[in-house]
Design an enzyme around this catalytic site. Structure first.
Site, PDB file in Angstrom:
ATOM      1  CB  CYS A 150      -0.923   0.009   1.214  1.00  5.10           C
ATOM      2  SG  CYS A 150      -0.022   0.055   2.774  1.00  5.10           S
ATOM      3  CG  ASP A 168       1.335 -22.620  -0.454  1.00  2.00           C
ATOM      4  OD1 ASP A 168       1.912 -23.590   0.065  1.00  2.00           O
ATOM      5  OD2 ASP A 168       1.630 -21.435  -0.220  1.00  2.00           O
ATOM      6  CG  ASP A 219       2.907 -17.506  -0.889  1.00  2.00           C
ATOM      7  OD1 ASP A 219       2.855 -18.740  -0.683  1.00  2.00           O
ATOM      8  OD2 ASP A 219       3.502 -16.721  -0.141  1.00  2.00           O
ATOM      9  CB  CYS A 266       4.182  -0.453   2.223  1.00  2.00           C
ATOM     10  SG  CYS A 266       3.099  -1.543   3.156  1.00  2.00           S
ATOM     11  CG  ASP A 294       3.584 -22.583  -3.670  1.00  2.00           C
ATOM     12  OD1 ASP A 294       3.480 -23.763  -3.305  1.00  2.00           O
ATOM     13  OD2 ASP A 294       3.495 -21.616  -2.902  1.00  2.00           O
TER      14      ASP A 294
END
Length: 710
Positions: A33, A433, A606, A36, A610
């Site tokens: 965001c 996951d 993520d 951040c 994966d």
């Protein structure tokens, strides 16, 4: 793990950060965001020797212009709560889109020319004849011929590539119709002919370019996950020699070299631990949510992050031999296999293109047999090619895809693959996951059994430790004033001890303090209290499971985490099938086993561990907080920060495919009416222009239905 930023909300991506030669590029996956961005940029800009710091929210990347070593920047970001990983900017795409810009330019020129020629054509359709009609046709030719020659080049080049290898595609009849309409119309004009198809040729080019551009836009977001993995590799290492430590590139390392790994840095090679102890975060590689404690002779892999004291390992595999690179190769193989998926439009083209050619050729032969007039037969055959030229077919799928992608973006999804909607509509089995997908960084604690007088001690001990569980407990007890402690000492991976009012106090693993179980435990004197914790569920996880179950999907959790943690989560959200201790290779094998059984899967994950499964699955989804490599491997990125709308994603995909098929039916119905008129020789330029426009507009309006509320 670092707790998620509380201010994070779904925010559209900012414009790309230009990559400069002296700019350090970092992946910062926890940026979500504007708060951040402000925190990171403000903190770094206040540092000496940092000339500029800019965050790209959409790609979760940070560019820093500084003379400081990258290790300093990573350490500084860690201190303010953000994990960062070095990237090789040269291994990443620049983000430019020359193909899209070229198509837009051709589209604009074709549209401008079409409007002008249509104005001249209206005069002809209104009754202009003789020299006036011929003059208008000549002016139209002067506008249309050079524009068609330029604007229709994408179709000409594609048709030529297909013909060179002895096959047909949709661009072959398109090129024939456009290529023959211009010269034949010029011939008719110079010989006093009544009809000319300059307006139709431009209309064809314009509408088909719209379809081509829409199709390009649905594909342009794709980036190779294998390239992202290559960018995540360390490219230098600290080699220990008799003379000291030296910085070398990976291609200078040899098997058997001793490599020094500083705190906060990633392991650059696969190797065997020489130091007595090491603590690493291998969640990107295995999905284990807790840091892993290693003893002497433990095996470490490239990509693990050193969370404890610096350590030394002996290199056993370097460069292409590392497990990280092997995973990248598996991803590249899976991406190549998935790119062979034949889209709905391509399947239609295989049937449509040869049918159009045969029909036009049969019409030509038929009129030769009827009246023997070659000129008239050619004109009628061209009319058939123009009437059947697939404007509506070219728009059928791209128009729906664009409307669906726009609707999904409003719902918090970024669709990155041109065939993603079709593949999502075919999914039967959803694989999820755990860590980072169903759960978020951070933990929740049940402190009901902890006395109030013990909480200041717990807060002080938690504040003194860098362990993720301790950090989470410290956040949980942020409102409790910490007790004054003495003789603080942390044992890496086990816990922290101190003295308080002449009593020994400790916070750490239950087995370290003589208890059973996996809970964090607080000890004050002889008294001990377990501090049960659970992982924080991602927002909307339970609603997602309920929605997918209602839609009768088979749901399965596959995780690299422990059996106990995976089972706890599965029971908590109501999933019956789960598999734990799954390596990246195991996840890929599970996808392949289901595929071999004829089951179409959707993988959602993520992490680095994966990426292979995301690439191998029939369709795939990554959360917005995912690692760059995982987001690149996925067909769809959930940028909204919630999983609530995942069932709606599948519903919109199914609706998009239904509407695409309806558009094909509309196009075929149009041809069923228009083709007989053309074959009989009654298709005037006015009729052709109106028919093409009507079919294209109808298809486009039908496509908009995909955006209705879901």
């Amino acid at each position: 793990m670092t707790a998620a930023c509380p201010a994070c909300v779904a925010t559209p991506g900012l414009e790309d950060v230009p990559v400069l030669p002296d700019m350090i590029q970092l992946s910062v996956p926890q940026v979500r965001c504007a708060a951040c961005i402000s925190t990171i940029e403000g903190h770094l800009s206040s540092m000496a020797d940092v000339r500029d710091a800019r965050v790209n929210l959409s790609q979760k990347r940070l560019g820093v212009i500084t003379d400081r070593p990258v290790e300093d920047i990573i350490r500084t970001l860690s201190e303010i709560g953000y994990d960062a990983f070095a990237l090789d900017a040269k291994a990443l795409d620049s983000g430019a889109d020359p193909v899209g810009q070229d198509l837009l330019l051709r589209l604009g020129i074709a549209g401008f020319a079409m409007m002008n020629v249509m104005l001249l054509s209206v005069a002809v359709w209104s009754g202009a004849s003789g020299a006036t009609r011929d003059l208008f046709h000549l002016i139209s030719a002067a506008i249309a011929l050079p524009v068609v020659l330029y604007a229709a080049q994408p179709f000409f080049k594609s048709a030529w590539r297909a013909l060179r290898v002895g096959r047909l595609n949709m661009d072959v009849p398109i090129s024939l119709a456009i290529g023959l309409a211009g010269p034949m119309s010029l011939y008719e004009t110079l010989n006093g002919g009544e009809h000319a198809y300059f307006d139709a040729a431009l209309s064809l080019t314009f509408f088909l370019l719209i379809g081509r551009y829409l199709e390009h836009r649905t594909r342009s977001s794709a980036r190779s996950a294998a390239k992202e993995l290559a960018a995540l590799e360390e490219h230098t290492a600290q080699r220990q020699t008799d003379a000291g430590t030296e910085t070398v590139t990976l291609d200078q390392l040899q098997i058997g070299d001793h490599v020094y790994v500083a705190t906060g840095m990633r392991v650059p090679v696969d190797g065997t631990l020489i130091s007595d102890v090491a603590q690493t975060d291998r969640s990107f590689l295995t999905g284990e949510s807790d840091p892993v404690q290693h003893g002497p002779a433990a095996t470490l892999n490239a990509g693990e992050i050193n969370l404890g004291a610096p350590f030394t390992l002996r290199a056993d595999a370097v460069g292409a031999s590392t497990r990280l690179r092997q995973i990248a190769q598996l991803v590249e193989t899976a991406e190549t296999a998935r790119n062979r998926y034949t889209s709905l439009a391509d399947r239609a083209a295989r049937i449509y293109a040869p049918a159009v050619h045969l029909l036009a050729f049969a019409t030509f032969l038929g009129w030769i047999a009827i009246d023997g007039d070659v000129r008239h037969a050619i004109n009628v055959a061209i009319a058939v090619l123009i009437i059947t030229c697939p404007c509506a077919l070219a728009l059928a799928v791209p128009a729906v895809s664009t409307a669906a992608i726009s609707r999904l973006y409003q719902m918090g999804f970024l669709v990155k693959s041109g065939t993603a909607l079709e593949r999502l509509s075919e999914v039967e089995h959803v694989i999820l996951d755990k860590t980072g997908t169903l759960t978020q960084p951070g933990f929740s604690f049940d402190l009901n059994e902890l006395p109030q007088e013990a909480r200041p001690v717990a807060a002080a001990l938690a504040n003194a430790s860098a362990h993720p569980l301790s950090r989470a407990l410290a956040n949980h007890l942020a409102s409790v004033p910490p007790a004054p402690l003495n003789d603080l000492k942390e044992t890496a991976g086990r816990g922290v001890t101190a003295s308080f009012n002449d009593s020994r106090v400790a916070l750490g693993r239950a087995d370290w303090l003589g208890e059973t179980g996996r809970d964090l435990t607080l000890q004050i004197g002889e008294a001990r209290w377990p501090l049960p914790y659970i992982e924080t569920l991602t927002e909307g996880a339970e609603q997602m499971i309920a929605g997918l179950s209602e839609d009768r999907f088979d749901i399965e959790i596959i995780s690299g985490d422990t059996e106990a943690k995976t089972k706890d989560l599965a029971d908590r959200i109501g999933v019956q099938q789960y598999r734990a201790h799954m390596t990246p290779e195991d996840k890929n094998a599970r996808i392949e086993a289901l595929t071999d059984a004829g089951i179409r899967t959707c993988m959602m994950g993520d992490g680095l561990n994966d990426t292979v499964a995301l690439s191998a699955a029939h369709a795939s989804i990554a959360p917005g907080s995912a690692l760059d490599a995982a987001r690149s491997a996925a067909d769809v990125v959930a940028i909204g920060g919630t999983l609530t709308h995942i069932p709606a994603l599948f519903e919109v995909s199914r609706r998009a495919v239904r509407l695409s098929r309806q558009n094909f039916a509309i196009a075929l119905a149009y041809n069923a009416i228009a083709v007989p008129i053309a074959i009989l020789g009654h298709a005037t330029p006015l009729a052709a222009a109106l028919a093409m426009s009507l079919s294209s507009i109808t298809v486009s309006l039908n496509a908009l239905r995909v955006g209705r509320s879901t």
